[in-house]
Design an enzyme around this catalytic site. Structure first.
Site, PDB file in Angstrom:
ATOM      1  CD  GLN A 105      34.339  34.895  38.832  1.00  0.00           C
ATOM      2  OE1 GLN A 105      35.481  34.534  38.577  1.00  0.00           O
ATOM      3  NE2 GLN A 105      33.506  34.159  39.541  1.00  0.00           N
ATOM      4  CB  SER A 106      39.149  40.502  41.107  1.00  0.00           C
ATOM      5  OG  SER A 106      40.484  40.962  41.038  1.00  0.00           O
ATOM      6  CG  ASN A 107      41.389  37.379  36.105  1.00  0.00           C
ATOM      7  OD1 ASN A 107      40.920  36.249  36.222  1.00  0.00           O
ATOM      8  ND2 ASN A 107      41.005  38.220  35.145  1.00  0.00           N
ATOM      9  CB  VAL A 159      40.948  39.444  44.285  1.00  0.00           C
ATOM     10  CG1 VAL A 159      40.685  38.698  45.596  1.00  0.00           C
ATOM     11  CG2 VAL A 159      40.599  40.924  44.440  1.00  0.00           C
TER      12      VAL A 159
END
Ligand SMILES: *Cc1c(COP(=O)(O)O)cnc(C)c1O
Length: 340
Positions: free
Chosen positions: A75-77, A79
């Site tokens: 859930q990387s912001n 990326v």
């Protein structure tokens, strides 16, 4: 600050707003709390990585890259914002997603930021937890290079000296806003992870001779490790700026009391902090970073580290897209017993 000597592309809406939280300040009975709206940077639901990417993508384009390669948690912001930056500048984006959080249910691996990565055509592969993810990313970049592509590797969180310039720019922008509003500020508080945000802020404030304390609320590493990592990048960034004088490690303040069960693992204090700011001010934090960061601010007030007569600025670093991956914590159907 003369940041125009560094390559940069425009990706976001700046300056972001600096707002006083009247309801919350009244509710708590002080200190006076302000919020810097870096959740509203405008890039595919926004967040703090947009500032870093303005310099990183500027450098990538200057080097003739055709593909951005990066890595982050599922859930990387970071990326998601890198994928958006690639779309906007005509580059492709390849990402590695580390399965760092594996106990959160189906929505975690399909909704929120992952959904947005899909919509923006980001190509991603998953990796199990515990690898050296930056080394994995460099290896992917190398593989793309042998296929004739021109990859540009961005480390996790965009946290190197070039990325940290984004938060040098933010320090500059905030001090200008403080001056415009005639505000003295006793502390700046924000969530810290891959360190570029706090390191850039400290390098920028150092270069301007501004000694406002910056408290990073750790979402992952213990205090000692985080302080050392922030300090190392802050010093390297100050060097890149050509700032004079030492930036001592005593300048780096980190609070690790909100980490709870680890990166991306919910805590009651985080859930309560998100509900409080939402219901007092209509502002949405996120479950991995800013929710814990804000819980840290509330805890500092309770513990008397921040006091009534003071003025504090919380930097909202974004991330509310991830709320959809953690919906079970907040939904009235599934979480009826929590305070919210
Ligand atoms: C990445 C991130 C942070 C942490 O910033 P670092 O520069 O990695 O320390 C804080 N909040 C949100 C929402 C983020 O995505």
């Amino acid at each position: 600050m003369y940041l125009s000597r560094f390559a940069r592309v425009r990706l976001g809406h700046f300056p972001t707003a600096l707002e006083r939280l009247d309801n919350l300040t009244r509710h708590l009975g002080g200190p006076e709390i302000w919020i810097k709206r870096d959740d509203c940077t405008g890039l595919a639901t926004g967040g703090n990585k947009t500032r870093k990417l303005e310099f990183l993508v500027g450098d990538a384009l200057a080097q003739g890259a055709d593909t951005l390669v990066t890595q982050g948690a599922t859930q990387s912001n970071h990326v998601r914002q890198t994928a958006a930056a690639a779309c906007k500048t005509g580059l492709r984006c390849h990402a590695l997603l580390e399965q760092r959080v594996t106990n959160m249910g189906d929505a975690y691996s399909t909704s929120g930021n992952v959904l947005m990565d899909d919509i923006m055509g980001c190509e991603y592969e998953e990796r199990p937890e515990g690898l050296d993810m930056n080394a994995e990313g460099e290896a992917l970049a190398e593989k793309l290079r042998t296929q004739g592509r021109k990859p540009y590797f961005i480390p996790g969180g965009g946290s190197n000296t070039i990325g940290a310039l984004g938060y040098v720019a933010c320090a500059n922008e905030m001090v200008q806003q403080f001056d415009d509003e005639r505000l003295t500020v006793d502390a700046i508080v924000h969530a810290t992870g891959s360190t570029g945000t706090q390191a850039g802020l400290l390098a920028g404030l150092h270069a301007m001779n501004v000694d406002i304390p910056v408290m990073g609320v750790s979402v992952r590493a213990p205090e000692d490790k985080q302080r050392a990592n922030v300090h190392r990048l802050a010093v390297a960034t100050a060097d890149l700026l050509g700032a004079r004088g030492d930036l001592p490690q005593s300048r780096v303040a980190v609070d690790d009391t909100e980490v709870g069960g680890g990166y991306g693992q919910p805590t009651d204090a985080m859930v309560d902090a998100i509900a409080l700011l939402a219901r007092q001010e209509g502002i949405l934090l996120d479950p991995v970073y800013s929710g814990k960061g804000f819980a840290g601010l509330l805890s500092m007030i309770r513990r008397g580290v921040l006091t009534k007569g003071q003025r504090v600025v919380f930097i909202h670093t974004g991330g509310s897209s991830a709320l959809f991956a953690y919906g079970h914590l907040f939904s009235r159907q599934t979480a009826p017993t929590r305070a919210i």
